[in-house]
Design a protein around this motif. Structure first.
Motif, PDB file in Angstrom:
ATOM      1  N   GLY A  46       0.850  -1.197   0.000  1.00  0.00           N
ATOM      2  CA  GLY A  46       0.000   0.000   0.000  1.00  0.00           C
ATOM      3  C   GLY A  46       0.880   1.238   0.000  1.00  0.00           C
ATOM      4  O   GLY A  46       0.836   2.046   0.913  1.00  0.00           O
ATOM      5  N   ASP A  69       0.996  -1.464  -4.909  1.00  0.00           N
ATOM      6  CA  ASP A  69      -0.311  -0.799  -4.833  1.00  0.00           C
ATOM      7  C   ASP A  69      -1.195  -1.378  -5.931  1.00  0.00           C
ATOM      8  O   ASP A  69      -0.715  -2.032  -6.848  1.00  0.00           O
ATOM      9  CB  ASP A  69      -0.205   0.721  -4.969  1.00  0.00           C
ATOM     10  CG  ASP A  69      -1.291   1.413  -4.132  1.00  0.00           C
ATOM     11  OD1 ASP A  69      -0.988   1.943  -3.040  1.00  0.00           O
ATOM     12  OD2 ASP A  69      -2.474   1.389  -4.566  1.00  0.00           O
ATOM     13  N   ASN A 109      -2.953  -6.745  -5.877  1.00  0.00           N
ATOM     14  CA  ASN A 109      -3.850  -6.662  -4.730  1.00  0.00           C
ATOM     15  C   ASN A 109      -3.254  -7.455  -3.562  1.00  0.00           C
ATOM     16  O   ASN A 109      -3.016  -8.662  -3.674  1.00  0.00           O
ATOM     17  CB  ASN A 109      -5.227  -7.232  -5.106  1.00  0.00           C
ATOM     18  CG  ASN A 109      -6.249  -6.911  -4.031  1.00  0.00           C
ATOM     19  OD1 ASN A 109      -5.932  -6.829  -2.845  1.00  0.00           O
ATOM     20  ND2 ASN A 109      -7.484  -6.715  -4.449  1.00  0.00           N
ATOM     21  N   THR A 205       6.337   9.177   4.872  1.00  0.00           N
ATOM     22  CA  THR A 205       5.464   8.876   3.739  1.00  0.00           C
ATOM     23  C   THR A 205       4.641  10.142   3.428  1.00  0.00           C
ATOM     24  O   THR A 205       4.677  11.112   4.187  1.00  0.00           O
ATOM     25  CB  THR A 205       4.497   7.721   4.067  1.00  0.00           C
ATOM     26  OG1 THR A 205       3.426   8.227   4.864  1.00  0.00           O
ATOM     27  CG2 THR A 205       5.184   6.579   4.798  1.00  0.00           C
TER      28      THR A 205
HETATM   29  C1  LIG Z   1      -3.931   5.539   2.997  1.00  0.00           C
HETATM   30  S1  LIG Z   1      -2.926   5.137   1.661  1.00  0.00           S
HETATM   31  C2  LIG Z   1      -1.268   5.226   2.334  1.00  0.00           C
HETATM   32  C3  LIG Z   1      -0.238   5.443   1.270  1.00  0.00           C
HETATM   33  C4  LIG Z   1       1.228   5.515   1.743  1.00  0.00           C
HETATM   34  N1  LIG Z   1       1.667   4.289   2.364  1.00  0.00           N
HETATM   35  C5  LIG Z   1       1.448   6.663   2.692  1.00  0.00           C
HETATM   36  O1  LIG Z   1       1.687   6.427   3.871  1.00  0.00           O
HETATM   37  O2  LIG Z   1       1.424   7.814   2.234  1.00  0.00           O
HETATM   38  C6  LIG Z   1      -3.203   3.388   1.514  1.00  0.00           C
HETATM   39  C7  LIG Z   1      -2.749   2.814   0.194  1.00  0.00           C
HETATM   40  O3  LIG Z   1      -2.923   1.412   0.225  1.00  0.00           O
HETATM   41  C8  LIG Z   1      -3.400   0.976  -1.030  1.00  0.00           C
HETATM   42  N2  LIG Z   1      -4.147  -0.285  -0.809  1.00  0.00           N
HETATM   43  C9  LIG Z   1      -5.163  -0.490   0.052  1.00  0.00           C
HETATM   44  N3  LIG Z   1      -5.607  -1.760  -0.016  1.00  0.00           N
HETATM   45  C10 LIG Z   1      -4.837  -2.372  -0.950  1.00  0.00           C
HETATM   46  C11 LIG Z   1      -4.800  -3.684  -1.486  1.00  0.00           C
HETATM   47  N4  LIG Z   1      -5.677  -4.631  -1.072  1.00  0.00           N
HETATM   48  N5  LIG Z   1      -3.895  -3.972  -2.426  1.00  0.00           N
HETATM   49  C12 LIG Z   1      -3.018  -3.026  -2.861  1.00  0.00           C
HETATM   50  N6  LIG Z   1      -2.991  -1.759  -2.400  1.00  0.00           N
HETATM   51  C13 LIG Z   1      -3.895  -1.429  -1.451  1.00  0.00           C
HETATM   52  C14 LIG Z   1      -4.283   2.103  -1.504  1.00  0.00           C
HETATM   53  O4  LIG Z   1      -4.465   2.091  -2.901  1.00  0.00           O
HETATM   54  C15 LIG Z   1      -3.523   3.329  -1.012  1.00  0.00           C
HETATM   55  O5  LIG Z   1      -2.623   3.795  -1.977  1.00  0.00           O
END
Ligand SMILES: C[S@@+](CC[C@H](N)C(=O)[O-])C[C@H]1O[C@@H](n2cnc3c(N)ncnc32)[C@H](O)[C@@H]1O
Length: 245
Positions: A46, A69, A109, A205
């Protein structure tokens, strides 16, 4: 000129074969081959726009990093961040073809993460500001739910650790309970990372920058998964405290 819209974004990331992995399952058990060395592999699950993973890969060239992601647009944004962090200019005509030897961005995913990595293939999992899913009925979607942690246990090696940080008190509370219920040992728990002797090497981040900038406390914990990680921690605890001056 760079193409816009969904199709354009997909075409953009498809062209970046040196950096972006769209067929992660093909590399299960073969990530060391892809990186061309046996250095440890750390993955941020993520990664969002990729600031953390880009900066970490620049700072630690002897570790291989994978940012995961599930959205094309975020992979594209992360590729731009990676290029900037490594001081690489965008070529003419929006040419994004670059190689950063210790970094890959993986469109995948996390729910199926065990299909992308073989047992023991990773040494560290970073969970940074994972979606909190506040409703109880969505608890299983939280990336620190035991259902997910069991998958991380499979793919982490003997030195394996999970490093988790979040602004969400409720997610942090849930996660500590989740790790404890699974019998996992934790260390360096912080309820206010940025005031607890904040380490100058700490890499922020995008979300962390935003929330910390608003004065919100950031919570963090390290979870030891592998036996070697735990043994090293226990040995460290046994060392005598340095004497105060
Ligand atoms: C709240 S953001 C945090 C982004 C980064 N880690 C930060 O701290 O700035 C959560 C991220 O997790 C990704 N994400 C959530 N569930 C996911 C999944 N099942 N598979 C892949 N990515 C996922 C979302 O697309 C998003 O970009």
């Amino acid at each position: 000129m760079r193409l816009r819209g969904r199709k354009g974004i997909r075409e953009d990331i498809e062209r970046q074969k040196e950096l972006v992995v769209l067929n992660a399952k093909d590399y299960k058990g073969k990530w060391a081959e892809l990186f061309g060395n046996d250095n440890p592999i750390h993955a941020e699950l993520g990664m969002g726009k990729g600031r953390f993973i880009s900066e970490m890969s620049r700072k630690y060239p002897h570790i291989n990093f994978i940012g995961v992601d599930m959205y094309d647009e975020l992979i594209r944004k992360a590729s731009e961040k990676a290029r900037a962090a490594h001081g690489l200019e965008e070529g003419e005509d929006g040419d994004n073809l670059i190689e950063i030897s210790n970094l890959r961005l993986m469109l995948f995913n996390i729910e199926k993460i065990e299909e992308a990595f073989a047992p023991g293939e990773l040494e560290r999992v970073y969970l940074n500001f994972s979606d909190p899913w506040p409703k109880k009925k969505h608890a299983r979607r939280r990336l620190t739910h035991p259902g997910f942690v069991e998958k991380y246990q499979q793919i982490l090696n003997e030195k394996g650790e999970i490093h988790f940080k979040t602004d969400s008190v409720s997610l942090f509370e849930f996660s500590l309970n989740s790790f404890a219920d699974m019998g996992l040992r934790m260390r360096n728990i912080s309820l206010n990372l940025h005031s607890d002797g904040f380490h100058p090497d700490h890499v922020m981040t995008e979300y962390e920058t935003k929330f910390a900038g608003q004065g919100m406390p950031i919570h963090r914990v390290e979870v030891m998964i592998g036996e070697e990680a735990l043994a090293a921690h226990v040995a460290n605890l046994a060392k005598p405290e340095p004497e105060e001056e």
